[in-house]
Write a protein that holds these residues in place. Structure first.
Motif, PDB file in Angstrom:
ATOM      1  N   ARG A  49      -7.277  -1.304  -0.608  1.00 33.82           N
ATOM      2  CA  ARG A  49      -7.650  -0.615  -1.851  1.00 33.82           C
ATOM      3  C   ARG A  49      -6.419  -0.129  -2.614  1.00 33.82           C
ATOM      4  N   GLN A  50      -5.445   0.440  -1.904  1.00 33.98           N
ATOM      5  CA  GLN A  50      -4.242   0.936  -2.578  1.00 33.98           C
ATOM      6  C   GLN A  50      -3.420  -0.215  -3.143  1.00 33.98           C
ATOM      7  N   THR A  51      -3.294  -1.284  -2.400  1.00 30.31           N
ATOM      8  CA  THR A  51      -2.521  -2.437  -2.860  1.00 30.31           C
ATOM      9  C   THR A  51      -3.140  -3.038  -4.114  1.00 30.31           C
ATOM     10  N   LEU A  52      -4.453  -3.202  -4.121  1.00 30.66           N
ATOM     11  CA  LEU A  52      -5.129  -3.744  -5.302  1.00 30.66           C
ATOM     12  C   LEU A  52      -5.035  -2.774  -6.480  1.00 30.66           C
ATOM     13  N   ALA A  53      -5.116  -1.474  -6.217  1.00 33.30           N
ATOM     14  CA  ALA A  53      -4.951  -0.485  -7.283  1.00 33.30           C
ATOM     15  C   ALA A  53      -3.556  -0.573  -7.884  1.00 33.30           C
ATOM     16  N   ASN A  54      -2.555  -0.785  -7.043  1.00 32.60           N
ATOM     17  CA  ASN A  54      -1.183  -0.926  -7.538  1.00 32.60           C
ATOM     18  C   ASN A  54      -1.047  -2.171  -8.407  1.00 32.60           C
ATOM     19  N   ALA A  55      -1.624  -3.277  -7.966  1.00 34.45           N
ATOM     20  CA  ALA A  55      -1.571  -4.507  -8.764  1.00 34.45           C
ATOM     21  C   ALA A  55      -2.245  -4.281 -10.112  1.00 34.45           C
ATOM     22  N   GLN A  56      -3.382  -3.602 -10.109  1.00 42.79           N
ATOM     23  CA  GLN A  56      -4.094  -3.327 -11.349  1.00 42.79           C
ATOM     24  C   GLN A  56      -3.280  -2.421 -12.261  1.00 42.79           C
ATOM     25  N   SER A  57      -2.633  -1.412 -11.715  1.00 48.59           N
ATOM     26  CA  SER A  57      -1.791  -0.520 -12.523  1.00 48.59           C
ATOM     27  C   SER A  57      -0.659  -1.294 -13.182  1.00 48.59           C
ATOM     28  N   ALA A  58      -0.041  -2.180 -12.430  1.00 54.22           N
ATOM     29  CA  ALA A  58       1.051  -2.986 -12.992  1.00 54.22           C
ATOM     30  C   ALA A  58       0.537  -3.893 -14.105  1.00 54.22           C
ATOM     31  N   LEU A  59      -0.612  -4.513 -13.892  1.00 55.51           N
ATOM     32  CA  LEU A  59      -1.207  -5.376 -14.923  1.00 55.51           C
ATOM     33  C   LEU A  59      -1.488  -4.584 -16.200  1.00 55.51           C
ATOM     34  N   GLU A  60      -2.135  -3.435 -16.037  1.00 54.77           N
ATOM     35  CA  GLU A  60      -2.524  -2.640 -17.197  1.00 54.77           C
ATOM     36  C   GLU A  60      -1.316  -2.077 -17.935  1.00 54.77           C
ATOM     37  N   ALA A  61      -0.285  -1.690 -17.210  1.00 52.06           N
ATOM     38  CA  ALA A  61       0.935  -1.193 -17.857  1.00 52.06           C
ATOM     39  C   ALA A  61       1.613  -2.293 -18.665  1.00 52.06           C
ATOM     40  N   ALA A  62       1.377  -3.540 -18.279  1.00 51.20           N
ATOM     41  CA  ALA A  62       1.952  -4.679 -18.985  1.00 51.20           C
ATOM     42  C   ALA A  62       1.046  -5.178 -20.111  1.00 51.20           C
ATOM     43  N   GLY A  63      -0.075  -4.485 -20.333  1.00 45.62           N
ATOM     44  CA  GLY A  63      -0.981  -4.896 -21.398  1.00 45.62           C
ATOM     45  C   GLY A  63      -1.930  -5.998 -20.987  1.00 45.62           C
ATOM     46  N   SER A  64      -2.165  -6.136 -19.703  1.00 50.72           N
ATOM     47  CA  SER A  64      -3.076  -7.160 -19.201  1.00 50.72           C
ATOM     48  C   SER A  64      -4.179  -6.467 -18.406  1.00 50.72           C
ATOM     49  N   PRO A 119       0.812  -1.211   0.000  1.00 44.84           N
ATOM     50  CA  PRO A 119       0.000   0.000   0.000  1.00 44.84           C
ATOM     51  C   PRO A 119       0.850   1.268   0.000  1.00 44.84           C
ATOM     52  N   ILE A 120       1.389   1.561  -1.178  1.00 41.27           N
ATOM     53  CA  ILE A 120       2.204   2.757  -1.392  1.00 41.27           C
ATOM     54  C   ILE A 120       1.546   3.559  -2.508  1.00 41.27           C
ATOM     55  N   THR A 121       1.283   4.822  -2.261  1.00 41.19           N
ATOM     56  CA  THR A 121       0.611   5.670  -3.248  1.00 41.19           C
ATOM     57  C   THR A 121       1.543   5.978  -4.415  1.00 41.19           C
ATOM     58  N   PRO A 122       0.983   6.455  -5.529  1.00 37.82           N
ATOM     59  CA  PRO A 122       1.834   6.830  -6.662  1.00 37.82           C
ATOM     60  C   PRO A 122       2.890   7.880  -6.306  1.00 37.82           C
ATOM     61  N   SER A 123       2.620   8.713  -5.311  1.00 40.83           N
ATOM     62  CA  SER A 123       3.603   9.725  -4.903  1.00 40.83           C
ATOM     63  C   SER A 123       4.649   9.153  -3.944  1.00 40.83           C
ATOM     64  N   GLY A 124       4.510   7.879  -3.564  1.00 41.35           N
ATOM     65  CA  GLY A 124       5.489   7.234  -2.690  1.00 41.35           C
ATOM     66  C   GLY A 124       5.110   7.209  -1.219  1.00 41.35           C
ATOM     67  N   GLU A 125       3.921   7.701  -0.877  1.00 38.89           N
ATOM     68  CA  GLU A 125       3.494   7.678   0.530  1.00 38.89           C
ATOM     69  C   GLU A 125       3.185   6.247   0.968  1.00 38.89           C
ATOM     70  N   ARG A 126       3.784   5.852   2.065  1.00 37.84           N
ATOM     71  CA  ARG A 126       3.554   4.518   2.640  1.00 37.84           C
ATOM     72  C   ARG A 126       2.348   4.597   3.572  1.00 37.84           C
ATOM     73  N   LEU A 127       1.336   3.788   3.295  1.00 40.79           N
ATOM     74  CA  LEU A 127       0.090   3.847   4.047  1.00 40.79           C
ATOM     75  C   LEU A 127       0.056   2.869   5.229  1.00 40.79           C
ATOM     76  N   HIS A 128       1.175   2.659   5.872  1.00 41.70           N
ATOM     77  CA  HIS A 128       1.232   1.687   6.968  1.00 41.70           C
ATOM     78  C   HIS A 128       0.382   2.095   8.170  1.00 41.70           C
ATOM     79  N   GLN A 129       0.064   3.374   8.307  1.00 40.47           N
ATOM     80  CA  GLN A 129      -0.784   3.836   9.412  1.00 40.47           C
ATOM     81  C   GLN A 129      -2.257   3.901   9.013  1.00 40.47           C
ATOM     82  N   ALA A 130      -2.554   3.676   7.756  1.00 38.35           N
ATOM     83  CA  ALA A 130      -3.935   3.761   7.258  1.00 38.35           C
ATOM     84  C   ALA A 130      -4.728   2.531   7.695  1.00 38.35           C
ATOM     85  N   SER A 131      -6.038   2.622   7.570  1.00 38.41           N
ATOM     86  CA  SER A 131      -6.906   1.493   7.907  1.00 38.41           C
ATOM     87  C   SER A 131      -6.599   0.310   6.998  1.00 38.41           C
ATOM     88  N   PHE A 132      -6.993  -0.867   7.435  1.00 41.01           N
ATOM     89  CA  PHE A 132      -6.793  -2.057   6.613  1.00 41.01           C
ATOM     90  C   PHE A 132      -7.501  -1.898   5.267  1.00 41.01           C
TER      91      PHE A 132
END
Length: 129
Positions: A55-70, A37-50
């Motif tokens: 949500r941020q972790t899944l968004a990151n996974a989705q961004s990586a998938l889409e950047a790879a053409g998946s 759970p790290i935002t695009p600006s590099g903020e670590r959300l370790h103090q944020a709610s579960f």
């Protein structure tokens, strides 16, 4: 370098925190590195709610998938590391909403701790389109 292997560095994600790529394409598959759970600006959300971390972790996974053409719809396997198994029901609900009709193979692995005190980490394998 083998021309059939490509590393992906999405522009809408913080740069990797170590010597790795957010995703690698090989033999028609996309391998997504463990996403935290790290935002695009590099903020670590370790103090944020579960929920916010999930949500941020899944968004990151989705961004990586889409950047790879998946996409999430092309997922083959997902592995989730979670530090508190009591959060499993919340994770599962958020994951279902994120994954939609996609039902890849999945493993949820309880772990005692993760880097920077994060509550979860997600890695995935998907087919390319």
């Amino acid at each position: 370098m083998n021309n059939s292997i490509r590393q992906i560095s999405p522009v809408d994600m913080a740069p990797p925190g170590g010597h790795y790529s957010h995703a690698t394409i090989a033999n028609g598959l996309v391998f997504v590195s463990g996403q935290l759970p790290i935002t695009p600006s590099g903020e670590r959300l370790h103090q944020a709610s579960f929920e916010a971390q999930t949500r941020q972790t899944l968004a990151n996974a989705q961004s990586a998938l889409e950047a790879a053409g998946s996409s999430v719809a092309q997922l083959v396997q997902v592995r989730v590391y979670i530090t508190n198994i009591d959060n499993w029901p919340v994770f599962n609900q958020l994951y279902m909403a994120w994954a939609g009709q996609s039902m890849p193979a999945r493993a949820v692995v309880p772990v005692p701790e993760l880097h920077h005190g994060f509550a979860l980490e997600v890695e995935a394998v998907a087919a390319t389109k």
